[in-house]
Design a protein around this motif. Structure first.
Motif, short mmCIF file in Angstrom:
data_model
loop_
_atom_site.label_atom_id
_atom_site.label_comp_id
_atom_site.label_asym_id
_atom_site.label_seq_id
_atom_site.Cartn_x
_atom_site.Cartn_y
_atom_site.Cartn_z
N ILE A 1 -4.91 11.23 11.00
CA ILE A 1 -4.27 12.02 9.95
C ILE A 1 -3.28 13.01 10.55
N GLU A 2 -3.63 13.60 11.68
CA GLU A 2 -2.70 14.52 12.34
C GLU A 2 -1.42 13.80 12.75
N LYS A 3 -1.55 12.56 13.20
CA LYS A 3 -0.36 11.77 13.54
C LYS A 3 0.47 11.51 12.29
N ALA A 4 -0.19 11.18 11.19
CA ALA A 4 0.53 10.95 9.94
C ALA A 4 1.28 12.21 9.50
N ILE A 5 0.64 13.36 9.65
CA ILE A 5 1.27 14.63 9.28
C ILE A 5 2.50 14.88 10.15
N ASP B 1 5.33 12.84 8.77
CA ASP B 1 5.82 13.15 7.41
C ASP B 1 5.13 14.41 6.92
N LYS B 2 5.73 15.56 7.19
CA LYS B 2 5.13 16.83 6.82
C LYS B 2 5.18 17.09 5.32
N GLU B 3 6.06 16.40 4.61
CA GLU B 3 6.23 16.66 3.18
C GLU B 3 5.07 16.14 2.34
N THR B 4 4.24 15.26 2.89
CA THR B 4 3.13 14.72 2.11
C THR B 4 1.95 15.68 2.04
N HIS B 5 1.95 16.75 2.84
CA HIS B 5 0.89 17.76 2.81
C HIS B 5 -0.49 17.11 2.91
N MET B 6 -0.70 16.31 3.94
CA MET B 6 -1.98 15.63 4.11
C MET B 6 -3.03 16.48 4.80
N GLU B 7 -2.74 17.78 4.98
CA GLU B 7 -3.74 18.66 5.58
C GLU B 7 -5.04 18.66 4.78
N ILE B 8 -4.94 18.42 3.49
CA ILE B 8 -6.15 18.41 2.66
C ILE B 8 -7.10 17.29 3.10
N PHE B 9 -6.55 16.20 3.64
CA PHE B 9 -7.40 15.12 4.13
C PHE B 9 -8.14 15.53 5.40
N LEU B 10 -7.51 16.38 6.21
CA LEU B 10 -8.22 16.92 7.37
C LEU B 10 -9.42 17.75 6.93
N MET C 1 0.85 -1.19 0.00
CA MET C 1 0.00 0.00 0.00
C MET C 1 0.88 1.24 0.00
N ARG C 2 0.66 2.12 -0.92
CA ARG C 2 1.43 3.35 -0.97
C ARG C 2 0.48 4.52 -0.84
N ILE C 3 0.91 5.52 -0.09
CA ILE C 3 0.08 6.71 0.08
C ILE C 3 0.28 7.64 -1.10
N LYS C 4 -0.81 8.07 -1.70
CA LYS C 4 -0.72 9.14 -2.69
C LYS C 4 -0.50 10.43 -1.92
N LYS C 5 0.41 11.25 -2.39
CA LYS C 5 0.70 12.48 -1.66
C LYS C 5 -0.46 13.45 -1.72
N HIS C 6 -1.30 13.32 -2.72
CA HIS C 6 -2.48 14.16 -2.82
C HIS C 6 -3.44 13.50 -3.78
#
Length: 226
Positions: free
Chosen positions: A196-200, A203-212, A1-6
């Motif tokens: 999601i906050e834990k994931a962020i 790894d801050k470079e993935t910019h997962m704030e959009i998922f929040l 499983m790979r996370i899409k960055k966005h």
């Protein structure tokens, strides 16, 4: 499983390529102002997928930012990228057409597969996992089991595999992302946001704030239903 960055890789690439070709450090306008302009542009587009409808809007944004650009030999790409993700996150909540489409894409991040074949595959992988002792093999099997469980919409089972993956590697970002997805699908929005906050934080470079923002949108939508 790979996370899409966005969720909209093509659009982000378009943004960055357009802006960085012309701009150095940009005197950025407010996020709310830009997201409102982008929303109006997006809603005016009548055909094509999300990337096709975003492209002309990004070109307008490129021209607008170019007017205030201060050309430098080393562009501040980090600040620019952060700003763009903040704009997109704001659009998820404030631009209904954009937010609805991106929410649908998030819902199908793990494409549904409730077939008997997928369930049989999960059972086979689980047997293989029980016979495995090496950490690398365990992680690989857990990744597969998480993905297939999410696709089968077996969220409780998927969460159990996520928990095991966290035990094997507490810094495995994918485990927290998948947990957040499962909780969101179950309507447990606070738990989803926490994952999601834990994931962020890992790894801050993935910019997962959009998922929040997407989780918040799902929560607001569910609360507005009679």
């Amino acid at each position: 499983m790979r996370i899409k960055k966005h969720l909209i890789d093509g659009s982000i690439i378009t943004i960055m390529s357009l802006l960085l070709m012309c701009c150095g450090r940009v005197a950025l306008p407010s996020e709310a102002e830009v997201s409102q302009e982008m929303c109006s542009c997006y809603q005016a587009q009548k055909g094509g997928d999300i990337d096709a409808r975003m492209k002309p809007c990004l070109e307008v944004l490129n021209a607008r930012l170019a007017e205030t650009a201060q050309l430098q030999s080393q562009p501040d790409t980090v600040a620019l990228q952060t700003f763009l993700y903040q704009v997109l996150s704001d659009m998820v909540l404030s631009c209904d057409a954009f937010g609805a489409e991106l929410s649908s894409m998030y819902d199908n991040f793990y494409p549904p597969d409730t077939s008997a074949a997928n369930r049989a595959s999960i059972q086979a992988l689980a047997r293989e996992l029980s016979a495995t002792s090496t950490p690398d093999s365990t992680k690989k099997l857990l990744h597969k089991l998480i993905t297939k469980s999410m696709e089968a919409r077996l969220f409780e089972q998927g969460l159990q595999y996520c928990a095991r993956l966290k035990e094997v590697d507490p810094n495995e970002v994918a485990a927290y992302f998948a947990s957040g997805y499962a909780y969101n699908q179950q309507g447990k929005y606070d738990l989803a946001a926490g994952e999601i906050e834990k994931a962020i934080s890992l790894d801050k470079e993935t910019h997962m704030e959009i998922f929040l923002a997407l989780i918040k949108r799902h929560q607001e939508t569910s609360q507005s239903k009679p």
